[in-house]
Design a protein around this motif. Structure first.
Motif, PDB file in Angstrom:
ATOM      1  N   VAL A   1      59.549  51.112  44.669  1.00  0.00           N
ATOM      2  CA  VAL A   1      59.292  49.735  44.233  1.00  0.00           C
ATOM      3  C   VAL A   1      57.796  49.564  44.007  1.00  0.00           C
ATOM      4  O   VAL A   1      56.982  49.954  44.849  1.00  0.00           O
ATOM      5  CB  VAL A   1      59.782  48.719  45.277  1.00  0.00           C
ATOM      6  N   GLN A   2      57.469  48.951  42.872  1.00  0.00           N
ATOM      7  CA  GLN A   2      56.062  48.639  42.581  1.00  0.00           C
ATOM      8  C   GLN A   2      55.957  47.204  42.088  1.00  0.00           C
ATOM      9  O   GLN A   2      56.818  46.730  41.345  1.00  0.00           O
ATOM     10  CB  GLN A   2      55.505  49.593  41.523  1.00  0.00           C
ATOM     11  N   LEU A   3      54.895  46.535  42.552  1.00  0.00           N
ATOM     12  CA  LEU A   3      54.605  45.178  42.135  1.00  0.00           C
ATOM     13  C   LEU A   3      53.206  45.157  41.540  1.00  0.00           C
ATOM     14  O   LEU A   3      52.251  45.611  42.185  1.00  0.00           O
ATOM     15  CB  LEU A   3      54.685  44.213  43.327  1.00  0.00           C
ATOM     16  N   GLN A   4      53.087  44.634  40.334  1.00  0.00           N
ATOM     17  CA  GLN A   4      51.799  44.604  39.642  1.00  0.00           C
ATOM     18  C   GLN A   4      51.463  43.157  39.296  1.00  0.00           C
ATOM     19  O   GLN A   4      52.111  42.553  38.438  1.00  0.00           O
ATOM     20  CB  GLN A   4      51.855  45.443  38.359  1.00  0.00           C
ATOM     21  N   ALA A   5      50.453  42.627  39.970  1.00  0.00           N
ATOM     22  CA  ALA A   5      50.064  41.224  39.774  1.00  0.00           C
ATOM     23  C   ALA A   5      48.919  41.120  38.780  1.00  0.00           C
ATOM     24  O   ALA A   5      48.073  42.011  38.685  1.00  0.00           O
ATOM     25  CB  ALA A   5      49.674  40.603  41.110  1.00  0.00           C
ATOM     26  N   SER A   6      48.891  39.998  38.083  1.00  0.00           N
ATOM     27  CA  SER A   6      47.824  39.735  37.120  1.00  0.00           C
ATOM     28  C   SER A   6      47.634  38.243  36.967  1.00  0.00           C
ATOM     29  O   SER A   6      48.474  37.445  37.434  1.00  0.00           O
ATOM     30  CB  SER A   6      48.175  40.374  35.772  1.00  0.00           C
ATOM     31  N   GLY A   7      46.532  37.857  36.324  1.00  0.00           N
ATOM     32  CA  GLY A   7      46.346  36.472  35.951  1.00  0.00           C
ATOM     33  C   GLY A   7      45.313  35.696  36.729  1.00  0.00           C
ATOM     34  O   GLY A   7      45.057  34.534  36.423  1.00  0.00           O
ATOM     35  N   GLY A   8      44.708  36.305  37.734  1.00  0.00           N
ATOM     36  CA  GLY A   8      43.687  35.589  38.490  1.00  0.00           C
ATOM     37  C   GLY A   8      42.419  35.406  37.683  1.00  0.00           C
ATOM     38  O   GLY A   8      42.290  35.895  36.560  1.00  0.00           O
ATOM     39  N   GLY A   9      41.464  34.687  38.270  1.00  0.00           N
ATOM     40  CA  GLY A   9      40.199  34.479  37.595  1.00  0.00           C
ATOM     41  C   GLY A   9      39.400  33.379  38.239  1.00  0.00           C
ATOM     42  O   GLY A   9      39.724  32.916  39.348  1.00  0.00           O
ATOM     43  N   LEU A  10      38.364  32.957  37.548  1.00  0.00           N
ATOM     44  CA  LEU A  10      37.474  31.895  38.001  1.00  0.00           C
ATOM     45  C   LEU A  10      37.767  30.645  37.190  1.00  0.00           C
ATOM     46  O   LEU A  10      37.809  30.691  35.951  1.00  0.00           O
ATOM     47  CB  LEU A  10      36.018  32.327  37.813  1.00  0.00           C
ATOM     48  N   VAL A  11      37.956  29.528  37.898  1.00  0.00           N
ATOM     49  CA  VAL A  11      38.275  28.275  37.224  1.00  0.00           C
ATOM     50  C   VAL A  11      37.597  27.137  37.975  1.00  0.00           C
ATOM     51  O   VAL A  11      37.342  27.240  39.182  1.00  0.00           O
ATOM     52  CB  VAL A  11      39.814  28.082  37.166  1.00  0.00           C
ATOM     53  N   GLN A  12      37.296  26.073  37.264  1.00  0.00           N
ATOM     54  CA  GLN A  12      36.716  24.893  37.917  1.00  0.00           C
ATOM     55  C   GLN A  12      37.802  24.085  38.626  1.00  0.00           C
ATOM     56  O   GLN A  12      38.990  24.158  38.255  1.00  0.00           O
ATOM     57  CB  GLN A  12      36.013  24.014  36.880  1.00  0.00           C
ATOM     58  N   ALA A  13      37.394  23.349  39.622  1.00  0.00           N
ATOM     59  CA  ALA A  13      38.325  22.473  40.318  1.00  0.00           C
ATOM     60  C   ALA A  13      39.017  21.556  39.318  1.00  0.00           C
ATOM     61  O   ALA A  13      38.378  21.033  38.399  1.00  0.00           O
ATOM     62  CB  ALA A  13      37.589  21.651  41.369  1.00  0.00           C
ATOM     63  N   GLY A  14      40.328  21.399  39.511  1.00  0.00           N
ATOM     64  CA  GLY A  14      41.126  20.601  38.587  1.00  0.00           C
ATOM     65  C   GLY A  14      41.760  21.406  37.474  1.00  0.00           C
ATOM     66  O   GLY A  14      42.638  20.907  36.757  1.00  0.00           O
ATOM     67  N   GLY A  15      41.339  22.659  37.348  1.00  0.00           N
ATOM     68  CA  GLY A  15      41.868  23.514  36.295  1.00  0.00           C
ATOM     69  C   GLY A  15      43.178  24.177  36.676  1.00  0.00           C
ATOM     70  O   GLY A  15      43.756  23.899  37.744  1.00  0.00           O
ATOM     71  N   SER A  16      43.620  25.066  35.790  1.00  0.00           N
ATOM     72  CA  SER A  16      44.913  25.731  35.973  1.00  0.00           C
ATOM     73  C   SER A  16      44.780  27.234  35.764  1.00  0.00           C
ATOM     74  O   SER A  16      43.926  27.703  35.011  1.00  0.00           O
ATOM     75  CB  SER A  16      45.939  25.196  34.969  1.00  0.00           C
ATOM     76  N   LEU A  17      45.663  27.954  36.450  1.00  0.00           N
ATOM     77  CA  LEU A  17      45.821  29.391  36.241  1.00  0.00           C
ATOM     78  C   LEU A  17      47.300  29.730  36.361  1.00  0.00           C
ATOM     79  O   LEU A  17      48.044  29.037  37.062  1.00  0.00           O
ATOM     80  CB  LEU A  17      45.036  30.203  37.279  1.00  0.00           C
ATOM     81  N   ARG A  18      47.689  30.801  35.711  1.00  0.00           N
ATOM     82  CA  ARG A  18      49.071  31.283  35.816  1.00  0.00           C
ATOM     83  C   ARG A  18      49.044  32.735  36.256  1.00  0.00           C
ATOM     84  O   ARG A  18      48.469  33.588  35.568  1.00  0.00           O
ATOM     85  CB  ARG A  18      49.790  31.149  34.478  1.00  0.00           C
ATOM     86  N   LEU A  19      49.636  32.986  37.396  1.00  0.00           N
ATOM     87  CA  LEU A  19      49.742  34.348  37.909  1.00  0.00           C
ATOM     88  C   LEU A  19      51.103  34.906  37.527  1.00  0.00           C
ATOM     89  O   LEU A  19      52.095  34.174  37.421  1.00  0.00           O
ATOM     90  CB  LEU A  19      49.589  34.374  39.424  1.00  0.00           C
TER      91      LEU A  19
END
Length: 114
Positions: A1-19
């Motif tokens: 089994v392998q899990l590969q995560a992506s989608g992190g980063g730097l964002v300002q407060a109030g912003g959005s990210l999708r992992l």
């Protein structure tokens, strides 16, 4: 089994990210999937989970801001994070328990600036 995560980063407060976390090596649709996070000096914390049937659960601090979802065709579990706060800054890890063993993704860093 392998899990590969992506989608992190730097964002300002109030912003959005999708992992997103891609799972291989298991019958993905049958398993509950989890997102955890860990900030420096703190214990790893369960953020959200989604069962094989699509039932979701969230830690109180993200309820109403984060949404976990799954794509059983692409074998992915996603975490949509809105209205981000500096206290959401952490390494985020996807997790699955399979055949009595624990499997973790490599983590993806989320940093929210104030």
């Amino acid at each position: 089994v392998q899990l590969q995560a992506s989608g992190g980063g730097l964002v300002q407060a109030g912003g959005s990210l999708r992992l997103s976390c891609k799972a291989t090596g298991l019958n993905f649709r049958l398993h509950t999937m989890y997102w955890y996070r860990q900030a420096p000096g703190k214990q790893r914390e369960l953020v959200a989970s989604i069962t094989s049937g699509g039932v979701t659960n969230y830690v109180d601090s993200v309820n109403g801001r984060f949404t976990i979802s799954r794509d059983n065709v692409k074998n992915r579990v996603n975490l949509q994070m809105n209205s981000l706060k500096p206290e959401d800054s952490a390494g985020y890890y996807c997790y699955v328990r399979w055949k009595a063993a624990n499997f973790w993704g490599q983590g993806t860093q989320v940093t929210v600036s104030s």
